[in-house]
Motif scaffolding. Structure first.
Motif, PDB file in Angstrom:
ATOM      1  N   ILE B 193      78.147  31.190  64.118  1.00 42.04           N
ATOM      2  CA  ILE B 193      77.769  29.810  64.466  1.00 42.04           C
ATOM      3  C   ILE B 193      76.686  29.394  63.489  1.00 42.04           C
ATOM      4  O   ILE B 193      75.737  30.146  63.265  1.00 42.04           O
ATOM      5  N   GLY B 194      76.821  28.223  62.885  1.00 44.92           N
ATOM      6  CA  GLY B 194      75.745  27.693  62.039  1.00 44.92           C
ATOM      7  C   GLY B 194      76.011  27.810  60.553  1.00 44.92           C
ATOM      8  O   GLY B 194      77.139  27.633  60.103  1.00 44.92           O
ATOM      9  N   ASP B 195      74.950  28.135  59.809  1.00 39.80           N
ATOM     10  CA  ASP B 195      74.952  28.106  58.344  1.00 39.80           C
ATOM     11  C   ASP B 195      76.169  28.812  57.725  1.00 39.80           C
ATOM     12  O   ASP B 195      76.277  30.045  57.775  1.00 39.80           O
ATOM     13  N   PRO B 196      77.077  28.056  57.098  1.00 38.91           N
ATOM     14  CA  PRO B 196      78.283  28.656  56.504  1.00 38.91           C
ATOM     15  C   PRO B 196      77.959  29.689  55.425  1.00 38.91           C
ATOM     16  O   PRO B 196      78.699  30.672  55.260  1.00 38.91           O
ATOM     17  N   ALA B 197      76.856  29.468  54.679  1.00 37.46           N
ATOM     18  CA  ALA B 197      76.501  30.367  53.577  1.00 37.46           C
ATOM     19  C   ALA B 197      76.260  31.788  54.073  1.00 37.46           C
ATOM     20  O   ALA B 197      76.470  32.751  53.333  1.00 37.46           O
ATOM     21  N   GLN B 198      75.833  31.932  55.335  1.00 41.83           N
ATOM     22  CA  GLN B 198      75.546  33.267  55.859  1.00 41.83           C
ATOM     23  C   GLN B 198      76.785  34.155  55.914  1.00 41.83           C
ATOM     24  O   GLN B 198      76.671  35.377  55.949  1.00 41.83           O
ATOM     25  N   ILE B 199      77.976  33.556  55.960  1.00 42.72           N
ATOM     26  CA  ILE B 199      79.195  34.383  55.916  1.00 42.72           C
ATOM     27  C   ILE B 199      79.969  34.116  54.628  1.00 42.72           C
ATOM     28  O   ILE B 199      81.183  34.341  54.557  1.00 42.72           O
ATOM     29  N   GLY B 200      79.258  33.640  53.610  1.00 45.24           N
ATOM     30  CA  GLY B 200      79.858  33.551  52.281  1.00 45.24           C
ATOM     31  C   GLY B 200      80.746  32.337  52.058  1.00 45.24           C
ATOM     32  O   GLY B 200      81.570  32.345  51.135  1.00 45.24           O
ATOM     33  N   ILE B 201      80.579  31.293  52.867  1.00 47.94           N
ATOM     34  CA  ILE B 201      81.330  30.052  52.640  1.00 47.94           C
ATOM     35  C   ILE B 201      80.443  29.119  51.820  1.00 47.94           C
ATOM     36  O   ILE B 201      79.339  28.762  52.243  1.00 47.94           O
ATOM     37  N   ARG B 202      80.938  28.712  50.646  1.00 48.21           N
ATOM     38  CA  ARG B 202      80.096  27.929  49.750  1.00 48.21           C
ATOM     39  C   ARG B 202      80.076  26.450  50.116  1.00 48.21           C
ATOM     40  O   ARG B 202      79.055  25.792  50.015  1.00 48.21           O
ATOM     41  N   ASP B 203      81.237  25.904  50.505  1.00 50.66           N
ATOM     42  CA  ASP B 203      81.300  24.466  50.786  1.00 50.66           C
ATOM     43  C   ASP B 203      82.131  24.225  52.038  1.00 50.66           C
ATOM     44  O   ASP B 203      83.350  24.387  52.020  1.00 50.66           O
ATOM     45  N   LEU B 204      81.435  23.832  53.109  1.00 53.06           N
ATOM     46  CA  LEU B 204      82.097  23.609  54.394  1.00 53.06           C
ATOM     47  C   LEU B 204      83.165  22.531  54.287  1.00 53.06           C
ATOM     48  O   LEU B 204      84.141  22.534  55.048  1.00 53.06           O
ATOM     49  N   PHE B 205      82.989  21.610  53.329  1.00 53.54           N
ATOM     50  CA  PHE B 205      83.897  20.465  53.240  1.00 53.54           C
ATOM     51  C   PHE B 205      85.047  20.714  52.252  1.00 53.54           C
ATOM     52  O   PHE B 205      85.775  19.808  51.905  1.00 53.54           O
ATOM     53  N   ASP B 206      85.174  21.956  51.792  1.00 56.29           N
ATOM     54  CA  ASP B 206      86.251  22.312  50.884  1.00 56.29           C
ATOM     55  C   ASP B 206      86.912  23.614  51.344  1.00 56.29           C
ATOM     56  O   ASP B 206      86.787  24.664  50.703  1.00 56.29           O
ATOM     57  N   PRO B 207      87.622  23.552  52.487  1.00 49.82           N
ATOM     58  CA  PRO B 207      88.244  24.777  53.019  1.00 49.82           C
ATOM     59  C   PRO B 207      89.401  25.253  52.152  1.00 49.82           C
ATOM     60  O   PRO B 207      90.039  24.442  51.476  1.00 49.82           O
ATOM     61  N   GLU B 208      89.647  26.561  52.155  1.00 51.84           N
ATOM     62  CA  GLU B 208      90.771  27.113  51.388  1.00 51.84           C
ATOM     63  C   GLU B 208      92.114  26.735  52.020  1.00 51.84           C
ATOM     64  O   GLU B 208      93.127  26.643  51.329  1.00 51.84           O
ATOM     65  N   TYR B 209      92.146  26.586  53.339  1.00 52.13           N
ATOM     66  CA  TYR B 209      93.379  26.210  54.033  1.00 52.13           C
ATOM     67  C   TYR B 209      93.037  25.090  55.024  1.00 52.13           C
ATOM     68  O   TYR B 209      91.907  24.972  55.473  1.00 52.13           O
ATOM     69  N   GLY B 210      94.027  24.274  55.379  1.00 53.06           N
ATOM     70  CA  GLY B 210      93.808  23.201  56.348  1.00 53.06           C
ATOM     71  C   GLY B 210      93.070  22.032  55.736  1.00 53.06           C
ATOM     72  O   GLY B 210      92.916  21.941  54.516  1.00 53.06           O
ATOM     73  N   ASP B 211      92.617  21.127  56.614  1.00 51.89           N
ATOM     74  CA  ASP B 211      91.981  19.894  56.147  1.00 51.89           C
ATOM     75  C   ASP B 211      90.456  19.988  56.204  1.00 51.89           C
ATOM     76  O   ASP B 211      89.899  20.731  57.016  1.00 51.89           O
ATOM     77  N   ALA B 212      89.797  19.216  55.337  1.00 50.56           N
ATOM     78  CA  ALA B 212      88.335  19.158  55.341  1.00 50.56           C
ATOM     79  C   ALA B 212      87.854  18.651  56.700  1.00 50.56           C
ATOM     80  O   ALA B 212      88.474  17.770  57.292  1.00 50.56           O
ATOM     81  N   PRO B 213      86.770  19.230  57.221  1.00 48.15           N
ATOM     82  CA  PRO B 213      86.315  18.847  58.557  1.00 48.15           C
ATOM     83  C   PRO B 213      85.481  17.569  58.544  1.00 48.15           C
ATOM     84  O   PRO B 213      84.933  17.186  57.507  1.00 48.15           O
ATOM     85  N   GLU B 214      85.395  16.950  59.709  1.00 47.40           N
ATOM     86  CA  GLU B 214      84.431  15.881  59.929  1.00 47.40           C
ATOM     87  C   GLU B 214      83.348  16.437  60.841  1.00 47.40           C
ATOM     88  O   GLU B 214      83.628  16.868  61.958  1.00 47.40           O
ATOM     89  N   MET B 215      82.089  16.439  60.346  1.00 50.01           N
ATOM     90  CA  MET B 215      80.970  16.916  61.174  1.00 50.01           C
ATOM     91  C   MET B 215      80.188  15.698  61.656  1.00 50.01           C
ATOM     92  O   MET B 215      79.876  14.808  60.870  1.00 50.01           O
ATOM     93  N   ARG B 216      79.855  15.678  62.956  1.00 44.90           N
ATOM     94  CA  ARG B 216      79.062  14.566  63.494  1.00 44.90           C
ATOM     95  C   ARG B 216      77.648  15.006  63.824  1.00 44.90           C
ATOM     96  O   ARG B 216      77.362  16.201  63.930  1.00 44.90           O
ATOM     97  N   ASP B 217      76.767  14.016  64.030  1.00 44.57           N
ATOM     98  CA  ASP B 217      75.352  14.262  64.322  1.00 44.57           C
ATOM     99  C   ASP B 217      75.153  15.308  65.421  1.00 44.57           C
ATOM    100  O   ASP B 217      75.741  15.189  66.493  1.00 44.57           O
ATOM    101  N   GLY B 218      74.304  16.284  65.143  1.00 47.66           N
ATOM    102  CA  GLY B 218      73.950  17.257  66.160  1.00 47.66           C
ATOM    103  C   GLY B 218      74.941  18.389  66.308  1.00 47.66           C
ATOM    104  O   GLY B 218      74.719  19.301  67.096  1.00 47.66           O
ATOM    105  N   GLU B 219      76.050  18.338  65.568  1.00 41.94           N
ATOM    106  CA  GLU B 219      77.056  19.385  65.706  1.00 41.94           C
ATOM    107  C   GLU B 219      76.765  20.571  64.784  1.00 41.94           C
ATOM    108  O   GLU B 219      76.184  20.403  63.710  1.00 41.94           O
TER     109      GLU B 219
END
Lengths: 267, 267
Positions: B193-219
């Motif tokens: 849960i939380g910071d994507p970099a902690q599990i080696g994900i560089r860009d949350l908005f550029d997934p290897e599979y599926g569609d880019a996510p929409e993140m809303r305030d406080g999520e």
């Protein structure tokens, strides 16, 4: 002379009752469930009981005494609430008037006692799972905060949910949710993870109770509903008379802590 | 003419087998457990079985067929794996060579089939608990990422843990841990849960599979081990021959999804 076995709850309470054990109860009583104590006159007790039942996460009820009866057999056959807590606090109209080691002389026929679950049970389970608790590691008091979350009011009892905070790596936070969810009588799963502002905490490093936390790289703050919540509700209600345990000086029950994984039969 | 009842798994599979149902299986089959499918020659099957057993969170095994036997009675008496998935993928040395609706003509006596749990089961439970899933709300494919977390290797099978991500408010993330922990056959509790970099994900908005996510305030981003993990391990191992389901075209079993809350008897 042999030393009494303070890991045995009944032996420990006998020592407390005899005035030979007067310190905090952290680390004694073996794996027995420890409880917060609140004692109120019957005129306030009905509202307070409702308050606890409507707010089970901050106020998990372990047991309620009969009016005037200082025993609490559901939590231990030999418990006598007039003597069995190492330090009490006596309140009049919301003011602290005394911190005695025994309350036999102020006990009244209209008093009702409430034993409320505390975090010791789930903390032991977390430690057993290999999760290091920062406040234990640093020998400090867990930081506690008044939040913007409100309890459900009952009669004169109301006020904010108070939370305790333990810093963790996200993977430990997830494990902590899994573990603590099994302990509904010890506040259950965390109520919040992450941004303190989302639950109305302005400064994580300036808690209202306990010591300021140390946060390390990659850690997130994990927040649990806290047994200070009912104390704050009583302080705010300013009843004519009330007795509580002194912070850290808990009621040690006969119930093995793992049993906090389910509702006790009589609750 | 009446329409067949596609909420009934056996009816649905009969329609698939007859070539009348050729679309994705999301939303059909009632509450039946759906499964990822991997089919490998016996020479690779032993390593892959070990791989799944050592990585139960990304690769929760629902069932394994007898070599050469296209049936999988533990998941449904009438299942015939040669016909019952709406779209397959056939691989040779790691290259996609065909996407047939039926694999009877390429079935071999040395093939072993693996049915692996998927996220549909826990997603249904989350929705039932009132948690809105963003990718469903937006009608997009859940974003998936290759992480820096490594699977435990077995023989030629190894590679990164692939995770799926669902944005949530922290209180829903906590609830999701509580709920998903009850579904060990559907990837269980989140792994991060939380910071994507902690599990080696560089860009949350550029997934290897599926569609880019929409993140809303406080999520916060909440990450689950994903059934793409075993597919990635097979792609990396480049076995001489392999068959899988096409993404979204799952094997629909007879098992009610709530049973994913415990290990199936024969697993």
């Amino acid at each position: 002379m042999t030393h009494p076995d303070l890991t045995h709850p009944e032996t420990l309470r006998a020592e407390i009752r005899a005035g030979r054990f007067k310190t905090m109860t952290s680390g004694v009583g073996g794996n027995a469930l420890q409880a917060n104590l609140a004692i109120l006159p019957a005129e306030d007790a009905a509202d307070f009981l409702r308050f606890c039942q409507m707010n089970p996460q901050p106020c998990p009820l372990l047991g309620v005494s009969e009016p005037g009866d200082p025993r609490l057999p559901v939590l231990g056959q030999s418990i006598d609430l007039r003597h069995d807590v190492p330090k009490y606090r006596v309140w009049e109209h919301g003011e602290l008037v005394d911190e005695p080691h025994d309350i036999a002389d102020v006990w009244r026929e209209d008093l009702v006692a409430f034993a409320i679950g505390c975090s010791f049970s789930f903390e032991a389970a977390l430690v057993e799972a290999g999760i290091v608790l920062r406040h234990q590691e640093n020998d400090t008091v867990v930081p506690m905060y008044r939040t913007g979350l409100q309890t459900r009011p009952a009669g004169r009892f109301s006020g904010p949910v108070v939370v305790s905070m333990r810093p963790m790596l996200p993977r430990d936070a997830i494990e902590a949710v899994r573990i603590c969810d099994r302990f509904p009588l010890a506040h259950g799963a965390p109520v919040h993870i992450g941004d303190p502002a989302q639950i109305g905490i302005r400064d994580l490093f300036d808690p209202e109770y306990g010591d300021a936390p140390e946060m390390r790289d990659g850690e997130v703050p994990v927040f649990w509903a806290c047994g200070v919540t009912p104390q704050a509700a009583i302080a705010q209600a300013r009843p004519a008379f009330a007795i509580s345990h002194a912070p850290g000086y808990m009621l040690v029950t006969d119930i093995p802590a793992p049993q906090a994984q389910r509702r006790l039969a009589s609750v």
